[in-house]
Motif scaffolding. Structure first.
Motif, mmCIF file in Angstrom:
data_model
loop_
_atom_site.group_PDB
_atom_site.id
_atom_site.type_symbol
_atom_site.label_atom_id
_atom_site.label_comp_id
_atom_site.label_asym_id
_atom_site.label_seq_id
_atom_site.Cartn_x
_atom_site.Cartn_y
_atom_site.Cartn_z
ATOM 1 N N LYS A 12 0.858 -1.178 0.000
ATOM 2 C CA LYS A 12 0.000 0.000 0.000
ATOM 3 C C LYS A 12 0.898 1.231 0.000
ATOM 4 C CE LYS A 12 -4.197 -1.843 0.463
ATOM 5 N NZ LYS A 12 -5.332 -1.571 -0.448
ATOM 6 N N GLN A 15 1.764 5.455 -1.411
ATOM 7 C CA GLN A 15 1.274 6.761 -1.850
ATOM 8 C C GLN A 15 2.092 7.199 -3.073
ATOM 9 O OE1 GLN A 15 -1.333 8.706 -0.611
ATOM 10 N NE2 GLN A 15 -0.922 9.902 -2.463
ATOM 11 N N PHE A 28 -0.147 5.279 -15.804
ATOM 12 C CA PHE A 28 -0.419 5.319 -14.371
ATOM 13 C C PHE A 28 -0.382 6.748 -13.850
ATOM 14 C CE2 PHE A 28 1.403 5.324 -10.036
ATOM 15 C CZ PHE A 28 0.356 4.730 -9.363
ATOM 16 N N ARG A 42 -3.573 8.495 -11.941
ATOM 17 C CA ARG A 42 -3.491 8.844 -10.527
ATOM 18 C C ARG A 42 -3.892 10.286 -10.274
ATOM 19 N NH1 ARG A 42 -0.098 11.825 -7.712
ATOM 20 N NH2 ARG A 42 1.525 12.947 -8.837
ATOM 21 N N HIS A 70 -7.053 10.341 -8.492
ATOM 22 C CA HIS A 70 -7.102 9.635 -7.218
ATOM 23 C C HIS A 70 -6.033 10.217 -6.301
ATOM 24 C CE1 HIS A 70 -7.739 6.345 -4.396
ATOM 25 N NE2 HIS A 70 -6.426 6.186 -4.351
ATOM 26 N N LYS A 90 -3.918 6.246 -1.452
ATOM 27 C CA LYS A 90 -2.911 5.231 -1.715
ATOM 28 C C LYS A 90 -3.397 4.245 -2.768
ATOM 29 C CE LYS A 90 -0.636 5.290 2.806
ATOM 30 N NZ LYS A 90 -0.191 4.480 3.980
ATOM 31 N N VAL A 91 -2.442 3.604 -3.399
ATOM 32 C CA VAL A 91 -2.734 2.564 -4.384
ATOM 33 C C VAL A 91 -2.036 1.280 -3.940
ATOM 34 C CG1 VAL A 91 -2.957 4.248 -6.238
ATOM 35 C CG2 VAL A 91 -0.733 3.165 -5.814
ATOM 36 N N ALA A 120 0.113 -1.945 -10.702
ATOM 37 C CA ALA A 120 -0.572 -1.033 -9.785
ATOM 38 C C ALA A 120 -2.076 -1.147 -9.970
ATOM 39 C CB ALA A 120 -0.121 0.408 -10.018
ATOM 40 N N ILE A 142 -5.572 0.860 -8.733
ATOM 41 C CA ILE A 142 -6.139 2.056 -8.111
ATOM 42 C C ILE A 142 -7.547 1.716 -7.636
ATOM 43 C CG2 ILE A 142 -6.809 4.458 -8.487
ATOM 44 C CD1 ILE A 142 -4.665 4.639 -10.626
ATOM 45 N N ASP A 202 -11.040 1.624 -9.739
ATOM 46 C CA ASP A 202 -10.620 1.696 -11.136
ATOM 47 C C ASP A 202 -10.493 0.264 -11.643
ATOM 48 O OD1 ASP A 202 -9.519 2.063 -13.634
ATOM 49 O OD2 ASP A 202 -8.071 3.567 -12.980
ATOM 50 N N TYR A 259 -2.443 -1.338 -14.091
ATOM 51 C CA TYR A 259 -1.408 -0.553 -14.768
ATOM 52 C C TYR A 259 -0.057 -1.231 -14.566
ATOM 53 C CZ TYR A 259 -5.087 2.952 -14.803
ATOM 54 O OH TYR A 259 -6.283 3.618 -15.003
#
Length: 228
Positions: free
Chosen positions: A15, A17, A36, A40, A43, A46-47, A61, A63, A66, A70
């Protein structure tokens, strides 16, 4: 299987940022991509980033809210094609030589990696250690010499026996005698069946055994009707 899908299901999750440069995993692995970075922007939290511990070249990644995944590329090329354990071993070697340095330069890390690779190669040659890889030509040559003038046959299993190591696990095949039928055992009492009555044999009465006591002789009475 798709690489991103495999990393999501089998990889290590983090997790994180994100920032303008991407995401940083394990404090020293920087990942990012143009797609990505554009996603982001919508958003702010955190992802979740997934990496494959056996190959650090790419990450995936996800999100929140979403549906897309990615694919992120490793920005530090000196760590490309390394595993997570090799990455930590390399940095341990680098920090051992430069314990007080706070600014880590990629070219110096690459130099340490090359020196470490040459050292391990030299040790392997001196001690005649086997390599962790083999070429196709070497494989064909060695296989030809191993199987030269030989024939591979299946080991026959004698009749009424089972193969070695399967006496406790085999449930069918040669030498396996099934007990009972395939249906389940019914524990209900069976219906009584009528059987013809067999007449009982009459046994002969056993003869009485003579008494073992000595008989008592009685005297003749003087008058009729009297006993001595």
């Amino acid at each position: 299987m798709d690489e991103d899908l495999r990393r999501v299901h089998l990889g290590w999750p983090f997790k994180l940022q994100p920032n303008d440069e991407g995401v940083r995993v394990l404090e020293g692995l920087f990942y990012g991509s143009d797609e990505f970075q554009a996603a982001r922007e919508h958003h702010k939290g955190k992802v979740t980033v997934y990496i494959d511990p056996d190959d650090l070249s790419f990450a995936t990644a996800v999100i929140p809210r979403d549906p897309e995944t990615y694919k992120l590329a490793l920005q530090t090329t000196v760590f490309a094609d390394l595993t997570a354990s090799e990455f930590l071993e390399l940095m341990t070697q680098y920090r051992r030589e430069n314990p007080e340095v706070t600014t880590l330069y990629e070219d110096r890390i690459a130099k340490v990696r090359l020196e470490r690779h040459d050292q391990l190669k030299k040790i392997g040659v001196e001690r005649r250690l086997p390599r962790s890889y083999v070429t196709q030509a070497e494989t064909c040559k060695k296989a030809k010499s191993l199987f030269a003038a030989s024939r591979l046959v299946t080991t026959p299993v004698p009749i009424d026996t089972v193969a070695p190591g399967t006496s406790a696990t085999a449930i069918s095949g040669p030498g396996i005698l099934p007990l009972g039928g395939a249906s389940l055992i019914d524990h209900e009492p069976a219906e009584p069946t009528s059987t013809p009555a067999i007449p009982a044999r009459t046994s002969k009465p056993k003869a009485e055994k003579p008494s073992s006591e000595t008989p008592v002789r009685l005297g003749r009475p003087a008058q009729k009707g009297e006993l001595l």
